[in-house]
Write a protein that holds these residues in place. Structure first.
Motif, short mmCIF file in Angstrom:
data_model
loop_
_atom_site.label_atom_id
_atom_site.label_comp_id
_atom_site.label_asym_id
_atom_site.label_seq_id
_atom_site.Cartn_x
_atom_site.Cartn_y
_atom_site.Cartn_z
N MET A 1 0.93 -1.31 0.02
CA MET A 1 -0.03 0.06 0.06
C MET A 1 0.92 1.09 0.09
SD MET A 1 -2.59 1.11 3.03
CE MET A 1 -3.33 -0.33 2.95
N ASN A 37 -8.28 1.62 -8.33
CA ASN A 37 -7.92 0.32 -8.08
C ASN A 37 -6.58 0.17 -7.11
OD1 ASN A 37 -9.95 -0.94 -9.76
ND2 ASN A 37 -8.72 -0.56 -11.39
N GLN A 38 -6.34 1.25 -6.57
CA GLN A 38 -5.15 1.28 -5.51
C GLN A 38 -5.96 1.69 -4.20
OE1 GLN A 38 -1.96 3.36 -6.81
NE2 GLN A 38 -2.60 3.38 -8.96
N ARG A 39 -5.05 1.60 -3.25
CA ARG A 39 -5.65 1.69 -1.87
C ARG A 39 -4.38 2.49 -1.08
NH1 ARG A 39 -4.74 -2.33 0.63
NH2 ARG A 39 -5.94 -1.92 2.47
N THR A 189 3.40 -12.95 -3.01
CA THR A 189 2.41 -12.15 -3.36
C THR A 189 2.33 -10.99 -2.84
OG1 THR A 189 1.04 -14.29 -3.39
CG2 THR A 189 -0.05 -12.38 -3.47
N ARG A 192 -2.04 -6.84 -0.40
CA ARG A 192 -3.09 -6.04 -0.70
C ARG A 192 -3.60 -5.50 0.59
NH1 ARG A 192 -7.67 -9.66 -2.65
NH2 ARG A 192 -6.59 -11.28 -1.26
N TYR A 193 -3.33 -6.24 1.74
CA TYR A 193 -3.77 -5.78 2.91
C TYR A 193 -2.71 -5.77 4.13
CZ TYR A 193 -8.38 -6.32 0.79
OH TYR A 193 -9.42 -6.16 -0.11
N GLY A 224 -1.86 -12.42 0.13
CA GLY A 224 -1.76 -11.17 -0.29
C GLY A 224 -1.96 -10.34 0.97
N ASP A 242 -5.21 -2.07 8.13
CA ASP A 242 -6.56 -2.52 7.40
C ASP A 242 -7.45 -3.13 8.48
OD1 ASP A 242 -6.03 -1.43 4.57
OD2 ASP A 242 -4.41 -2.87 4.60
N ILE A 478 -10.41 -10.67 5.31
CA ILE A 478 -10.68 -10.10 3.61
C ILE A 478 -11.92 -9.98 3.06
CG2 ILE A 478 -10.11 -10.85 1.33
CD1 ILE A 478 -7.76 -12.27 2.44
N GLU A 482 -13.60 -6.41 1.72
CA GLU A 482 -13.85 -6.26 0.22
C GLU A 482 -15.32 -5.98 0.28
OE1 GLU A 482 -12.65 -9.97 -1.64
OE2 GLU A 482 -10.79 -9.42 -2.06
#
Length: 486
Positions: A1, A37-39, A189, A192-193, A224, A242, A478, A482
């Protein structure tokens, strides 16, 4: 991130001062798809946070775009008038008085706090507390000489009003704030979080060992997710993450509840959530809730004073078990073998708690512990009684608490009535992670308690279901992230 820094003008902050992307708030507002599509995590350094200013709208729209931002518009509004932040002053004044003692009895007329970091170590406690209340990159506190009401004003300090020394310190604090911990550069990976895990490495009986959490982090990495440990000192940094997984023994009266509340306020998925803490840490509430929802529990009598002891003895017989409302790990749970023991114990405990509960003594060689996550069974184990003792943990022995062993059972081999009863009991509390303790007897299955902070260790609770336990735990977070588009 990624981190993104917003400024009022491009010249407000030199790009070489930070490795993070710097753009103006005008550009951020004008290009809503800039970080699609980014955080990103946004640090809003606008020169003004006044209502309906660009700085205000930058934080407001960051929230609508699913970006994490400091300061939030709530913080901007809170600091717009003294009457809106008066509730914070008593606690801040108390911390400020401790600073006064450490500084020899005198305080400067103003103090600046950058990302919860003060100008010296003596200010650490006050600075962290200030940032806990008002998460803003740069805050200025104006101080009176009056020792009773020292804080005259709390406000934002824009970059344009910082002198050279302040700006240099601000950039240093910015680097410390955005630094990451426990990052594995070889992650297979991309993360993502990032999940925060609240731990106390010194805790005698933690719900998860550090080794177990590192094992979880390796599994989460493949999904991820980056797992980072935090401590009680990191409340001010909680919004950087997150989700939150609390792996200290929880209590309404300590910092674990405050972390849970802050995570909930930030819209973060959290285990344990504040409501589950409130419900599970009080055995009086649990007993009434289980009874009302027809979940089987041992015969129970509420004790509100000495006059209830005779009724408890007559109803339950001896021996019986006496419990304080908020004990954990078998603490605050004692067996009384006769009326004299019951009277002595209850008299002592009623000095600290207005209510106690007495339950019929149900002896078994082990307690079932069924883990329940999101309304579904997660694991099953037998907790064996401590040697020559009637509980799974014996706190009466000298030295460390003596724990009984653990025997793992796969969910498919656990009796359906045990698993179903556990799921029903946990569903009365919420949809987080719970450990339901049950006794299986010839007369039926009884729920002893529902734990909001159950043990979860690699090689113990996960033996029956293997890595599926950790995968489902990760997926629980997750799914909720989401669901809200974070």
């Amino acid at each position: 991130m990624s981190w993104v820094i917003l400024t009022g003008r491009q010249s407000d902050l030199d790009q070489v001062a930070t490795p993070h992307k710097i753009i103006t708030n005008r550009d951020y507002l004008s290009h809503p798809t800039l970080f699609r599509n980014q955080r990103p995590k946004i640090i809003n350094l606008s020169n003004s946070y006044a209502y309906q200013s660009r700085g205000y709208y930058a934080s407001l729209l960051a929230s609508s775009r699913g970006h994490r931002v400091i300061p939030t518009v709530e913080t901007m509004i809170d600091l717009s008038e003294r009457k809106l932040y008066e509730a914070a002053l008593p606690e801040l004044e108390q911390a400020l008085n401790k600073c006064r003692k450490e500084l020899g009895g005198t305080l400067p007329r103003t103090v600046t706090v950058f990302f919860g970091i003060g100008p010296s170590k003596a200010w650490d406690r006050f600075a962290r507390l200030l940032f806990d209340w008002f998460r803003a990159p740069a805050l200025e506190v104006i101080i009176n000489d009056d020792q009773q009401n020292s804080i005259k004003k709390i406000g934002f300090l824009p970059l344009g009003r910082m002198d050279a020394d302040q700006k240099a310190r601000f950039i240093t604090c910015l680097g410390r704030y955005t630094a990451r911990e426990w990052r594995d550069s070889k992650a297979r990976t991309p993360a993502r979080y990032t999940f925060a895990t609240l731990i106390d490495p010194q805790e005698e009986l933690p719900p998860s060992s550090v080794a177990s959490l590192k094992y979880w982090s390796r599994i989460a990495e493949k999904m991820g997710v980056e797992v980072e440990p935090i401590s009680r000192k990191d409340l001010a940094r909680l919004a950087n993450y997150d989700a939150l997984f609390i792996r200290e023994t929880t209590s309404i009266s300590n910092h674990t509840y405050r972390f849970a509340r802050r995570a909930q306020q930030e819209g973060m998925p959290v285990i344990d959530d504040p409501l589950s803490m409130i419900r599970c840490t009080n055995k009086v509430y649990l007993n009434e809730l289980m009874t009302a929802t027809k979940v089987p529990v041992p015969p129970t009598v509420m004790i509100a004073g000495p006059g209830d002891l005779q009724a408890a003895a007559q109803t339950l017989g001896f021996p019986l078990v006496l419990k304080i409302p908020d004990g954990s790990f078998s603490r605050g749970v004692k067996k009384a073998s006769n009326l004299a023991e019951l009277t002595e114990l209850a008299t002592r405990w009623l000095e600290k708690s207005d209510l106690l509960i007495a339950q019929k003594f149900v002896p078994t060689d082990f307690d079932w512990r069924i883990g329940v996550l999101g309304g579904r069974p997660l694991f099953a184990v037998h907790y064996l009684m401590a040697k020559k003792h009637w509980q799974i943990v014996n706190h009466d022995r000298r030295g460390r608490p003596d724990q009984g062993g653990i025997r793992t059972v796969s969910l498919r081999d656990a009796p359906a009535i045990v698993v179903d009863t556990a799921v029903k009991a946990a569903s009365c509390i919420g949809d987080g992670l719970y450990g339901v303790d049950l006794k299986e007897t010839d007369d039926g299955v009884y729920v002893i308690e529902v734990n909001d902070n159950p043990n979860l260790d690699h090689g113990c609770e996960d033996t029956g279901e293997k890595d599926e336990v950790w995968i489902r735990l990760t997926q629980w977070f997750i799914d909720r992230l989401e669901r809200v588009g974070r």
